[in-house]
Scaffold this motif. Structure first.
Motif, PDB file in Angstrom:
ATOM      1  N   HIS A  87       0.927  -1.355   0.045  1.00  0.00           N
ATOM      2  CA  HIS A  87      -0.078   0.034   0.124  1.00  0.00           C
ATOM      3  C   HIS A  87       0.926   1.117   0.059  1.00  0.00           C
ATOM      4  N   ASN A  88       0.411   2.304  -0.646  1.00  0.00           N
ATOM      5  CA  ASN A  88       1.121   3.539  -0.799  1.00  0.00           C
ATOM      6  C   ASN A  88       2.662   3.619  -1.231  1.00  0.00           C
ATOM      7  N   ASN A  89       2.846   3.227  -2.547  1.00  0.00           N
ATOM      8  CA  ASN A  89       4.207   3.021  -3.060  1.00  0.00           C
ATOM      9  C   ASN A  89       3.793   3.729  -4.319  1.00  0.00           C
ATOM     10  N   GLN A  90       4.820   3.566  -5.193  1.00  0.00           N
ATOM     11  CA  GLN A  90       5.224   4.084  -6.563  1.00  0.00           C
ATOM     12  C   GLN A  90       5.391   3.291  -7.589  1.00  0.00           C
ATOM     13  N   LEU A  91       4.381   2.055  -7.481  1.00  0.00           N
ATOM     14  CA  LEU A  91       4.433   1.031  -8.552  1.00  0.00           C
ATOM     15  C   LEU A  91       3.874   1.440  -9.612  1.00  0.00           C
ATOM     16  N   THR A  92       4.444   1.163 -10.771  1.00  0.00           N
ATOM     17  CA  THR A  92       3.784   1.045 -12.197  1.00  0.00           C
ATOM     18  C   THR A  92       3.407  -0.072 -12.977  1.00  0.00           C
ATOM     19  N   VAL A  93       4.008  -1.091 -12.377  1.00  0.00           N
ATOM     20  CA  VAL A  93       3.873  -2.345 -13.102  1.00  0.00           C
ATOM     21  C   VAL A  93       3.988  -3.391 -12.182  1.00  0.00           C
ATOM     22  N   ILE A  94       3.532  -4.593 -12.198  1.00  0.00           N
ATOM     23  CA  ILE A  94       3.726  -5.832 -11.383  1.00  0.00           C
ATOM     24  C   ILE A  94       4.229  -7.125 -12.075  1.00  0.00           C
TER      25      ILE A  94
END
Length: 814
Positions: free
Chosen positions: A271-278
């Motif tokens: 939760h509450n990160n800066q991920l753009t892709v998994i």
């Protein structure tokens, strides 16, 4: 000792020696002469302190003052000791001793110390640190304030870096990773991480992941910042698989594909990160139960995420998703190849249908369209769906598919484009309890889709109905909610004697006025009242006992009125306590109505049911409080009790705390003709109160929970609803066989229809162990503190709460 004189002084004037120092010459020496003689080993060097002179009599004079007049002194005198033969100082004459008493020669001054840096005070050290921070801030080019006095009071870049290096409030990242080897849980919340630390893979898996493309290289100093303690490495037989990983509130931009190697992972919080892709390897985490990807920058999810067989909670809210991949792309997907060794873990196959265990789906605050959600592949066991704040568009097909979910209880669609036409031809929602349509164009006509079920539009919950939220929700402050909230039913009113409810044009009297009219202001008056009540209790029941009247005679004047203890606003009856009588001069058996808060008019048994059912408010009574009624720990029941017609049909809450009740309770009839009998307390309560939902038996003498199944599992034949809250704190319970039997039913049947128990309080008992079967109880709150068991450890429920404790117990079922 003999003394030899070379002068004419008689021997009688000789004095014993005063010091063991060699004799000095009777000449005046300057300081420089004394210092020079000290190099030749003379003991007179100790006499030089400063620029002073010493005369023959030993008197120290200053060179600036006038020279002192020398006094007559005898010639050199040699004194020998008969014992040791050592040389002693010559004695002084009495006149010389009177004029100038002998003084010990001063010590020579210590050599001057070399100049060194003085120690800084605390204020100077703080000022120095502020100056360094100011200098570093000026070099970096960032200036927070122009105010000169505030420089250093607000942390700049350099000061923040110093604070981060001296963070002693929690373990360092590397130390936390080492400790997770034995606990199986790792919490790296708010560590300013740009990626998952490589040390996690190296310590737990013994591999080094491939370098990432976007995330910057991690610094070794960040891994060591914080509290560190040298500890021995975890042995291989003490190591535990990683099951919980919390990485919330960081700045993670990329995840290593090697995350899929943690096959035992059950809870993953990003939760509450800066991920753009998994990475697509997420679909290999087949043991995953909870996945939180909210508040990131994701535009898509892994294609095969729907193949996770045990995933029950999926949170992807507050992202940039345009579609939900709830379908399986390939028809047959098998689990990764695993060894068939004896020590290999059990193989869990991937799901053949999309997310079969999913219960909660949170997808609010995205860019979803109704057509991007595959309605034909919706998980059938969903209980809560949140798709609010999305531009759904035409959502008729989606609403129709959601209405066919038999277990859906909460549907949140706030701030979407739905309207009355969207729900026009929809029927269903058999289990729905909450429908949030705030900030939409839907009107109250939506209540027609629920057929014969009651609907509430004012925000109040209805038993067996649906609560619908329409329009704009007003956000209230905490003080506004507290002011509007009525008094809790658990708050007991004053149990002292009060006057009757005020009527028109009738002045309400104070309690002391009522006591004065009854003659209870003096100890003698109170004693006479107790004696009169004791005499009334000893008369035969047929003549004066109020309890001899049949329950049907509710209007009989001999039945005491309990109106003063009834709260009509809360539908609550609170009877005064019945304690053993206090010591008094009259030794009356009747309890005092003033000193201990009890009332002699109320019958002594803990549950005087005939008196309660004879009141005019008995049919509407919802809460019955019988706290501290332990003078007679028995139940007084009417003559005829039938299960078809309960005496208190809507009673929902019963408090019997501190009443001295045991596993069995004495049952006494109202006519006193039949002998009293004992019945298990958990068998008689559902018969008397079938609508009971909250039961408080704290601070009693219970030793087991045998027969609790009749209260927990609803029975349509007996019209019992089942408890929501059960409190048995402060008893002497040693076994939980009754709860184990209920858990066995839940394990075998999978789910009990209309199961309602949410809170179970077992604190402060004598439980030596917790049965693993308790893990099958679907509880929201389980309190077990204050018992004697040591397994599981306290950290199991302190870190993960009730859900973690139940999961821990369930995993240990053979």
């Amino acid at each position: 000792m003999t003394t030899q004189h070379r002068t004419g002084i008689p021997s009688s004037t000789s004095t014993p020696p005063r010091s063991r120092i060699p004799a000095t010459r009777p000449v005046t020496q300057s300081t420089s002469t004394v210092k020079a003689s000290s190099t030749r080993g003379s003991s007179t060097a100790s006499a030089s302190v400063s620029a002073t002179t010493t005369d023959s009599s030993g008197k120290i004079t200053s060179p600036r003052g006038p020279p002192s007049k020398p006094t007559a002194s005898p010639s050199r005198t040699r004194t020998t000791s008969t014992r040791g033969g050592s040389t002693l100082a010559p004695p002084k004459s009495p006149a010389a001793r009177a004029r100038s008493p002998a003084k010990a020669p001063p010590r020579p001054p210590s050599p001057p110390k070399s100049p060194s840096a003085p120690a800084l005070s605390l204020r100077e050290a703080i000022a120095l640190k502020r100056a360094e921070a100011k200098k570093a801030q000026a070099q970096s080019g960032s200036k927070l304030f122009d105010c000169e006095p505030l420089v250093g009071s607000i942390p700049g870049k350099a000061q923040l870096q110093i604070d981060e290096e001296v963070d002693l409030s929690r373990w360092s990242i590397k130390d936390s990773i080492e400790r997770a080897r034995s606990s199986g849980s790792l919490n790296l919340t708010a560590r300013a991480l740009a990626s998952i630390p490589n040390a996690l893979f190296e310590v737990h898996l013994g591999i080094k992941p491939e370098p990432l493309k976007i995330a910057p290289k991690e610094a070794e100093e960040k891994l060591l910042s914080g509290r560190t303690v040298e500890r021995a490495q975890t042995a291989w037989f003490e190591a535990a698989d990683l099951t919980l990983l919390k990485l919330r509130d960081n700045v993670i931009v990329e995840i290593q594909p090697e995350i899929s190697l943690f096959g035992s992972l059950k809870i993953l919080d990003l939760h509450n990160n800066q991920l753009t892709v998994i990475p697509d390897s997420f679909s290999e985490l087949v043991n995953l139960v909870v996945l939180d990807l909210s508040m990131n920058q994701l535009t898509s999810l892994p294609v095969d995420i729907a193949t996770l067989p045990l995933l029950s909670t999926l949170d992807v809210s507050s992202n940039r998703l345009t579609a939900l991949p709830l379908n399986i792309s390939t028809p047959s997907i098998t689990s990764p190849t695993r060894t068939t060794s004896f020590f290999a873990p059990a193989t869990i196959d991937r799901a053949s249908k999309p997310l079969p265990s999913l219960r909660q789906l949170f997808a609010a605050n995205n860019k979803l369209d109704a057509e991007s959600i595959p309605v034909e592949d919706l998980p059938s066991d969903l209980t809560k769906v949140d798709i609010g704040n999305n531009a759904l568009g035409s959502a008729k097909t989606l609403i129709h598919a959601l209405s066919q979910l038999g277990r859906l209880k909460q549907l949140l669609m706030e701030n979407t484009s739905v309207n009355d036409e969207t729900f026009g031809s929809v029927t269903g929602f058999p289990s729905l309890e909450l429908l949030d349509l705030g900030k939409t164009q839907v009107t109250e006509s939506v209540g027609e889709i629920f057929e014969n079920r009651p609907v509430s539009f004012d925000g109040e919950e209805i038993e067996g109905g649906v609560r619908v939220i329409l329009g704009t929700r007003i956000q209230k402050e905490a003080w506004e909610i507290a002011a509007e909230k009525p008094r809790s039913r658990h708050q007991q009113p004053d149990t002292t004697i009060q006057s009757a409810p005020p009527k028109d044009n009738i002045l309400q009297k104070e309690s002391w006025e009522v006591e004065a009219e009854m003659g209870l202001l003096t100890e003698g008056g109170r004693r006479r009242a107790r004696a009169a009540q004791a005499q009334a209790d000893t008369t035969p029941p047929s003549t004066s006992n109020a309890l001899s009247v049949s329950p049907s005679a509710s209007t009989s004047p001999s039945v005491p009125s309990l109106t003063q203890y009834y709260d009509s606003a809360l539908c609550t009856l609170t009877l005064p306590r019945s304690l053993p009588p206090a010591h008094s001069r009259a030794r009356s058996l009747a309890p005092s109505a003033i000193s201990d808060g009890s009332d002699p008019k109320v019958p002594a048994p803990t549950l005087p049911l005939p008196t309660i059912v004879s009141q005019p408010f008995a049919r509407t009574l919802r809460c019955l409080i019988l706290t501290n009624r332990r003078f007679d720990s028995s139940f007084l029941l009417p003559a005829n009790i039938t299960e078809s017609e309960p005496l208190l049909p809507v009673l929902e809450e019963l408090r019997l705390d501190a009443c001295g009740l045991g596993d069995s309770v004495n049952i006494t009839g109202v006519d006193f003709t039949t002998a009293s009998r004992k019945e298990p307390i958990f068998n008689i309560l559902p018969t008397l109160f079938p609508a009971l939902t909250t039961l408080d038996l704290c601070d009693n003498k219970l030793t087991s929970l045998s027969g609790i199944r009749a209260l927990l599992i609803p029975d349509p034949a007996r019209k019992t609803r089942g408890l929501k809250v059960l409190r048995v704190r402060g008893n002497k319970i040693t076994d939980l066989m009754g709860l184990e039997a209920v858990a066995q039913v839940l394990k075998s049947e999978g789910q009990v229809e209309a199961w309602r128990l949410e809170e179970l309080d077992l604190r402060d008992n004598e439980l030596a162990k917790l049965p693993p079967m308790l893990g099958y109880l679907p509880l929201d709150v389980l309190l077990v503190e204050g018992n004697t068991f040591r397994v599981p450890a306290r950290r199991v429920w302190e870190r993960e709460g009730t859900k973690g404790l139940l999961t821990w117990l369930k995993d240990r079922v053979e």
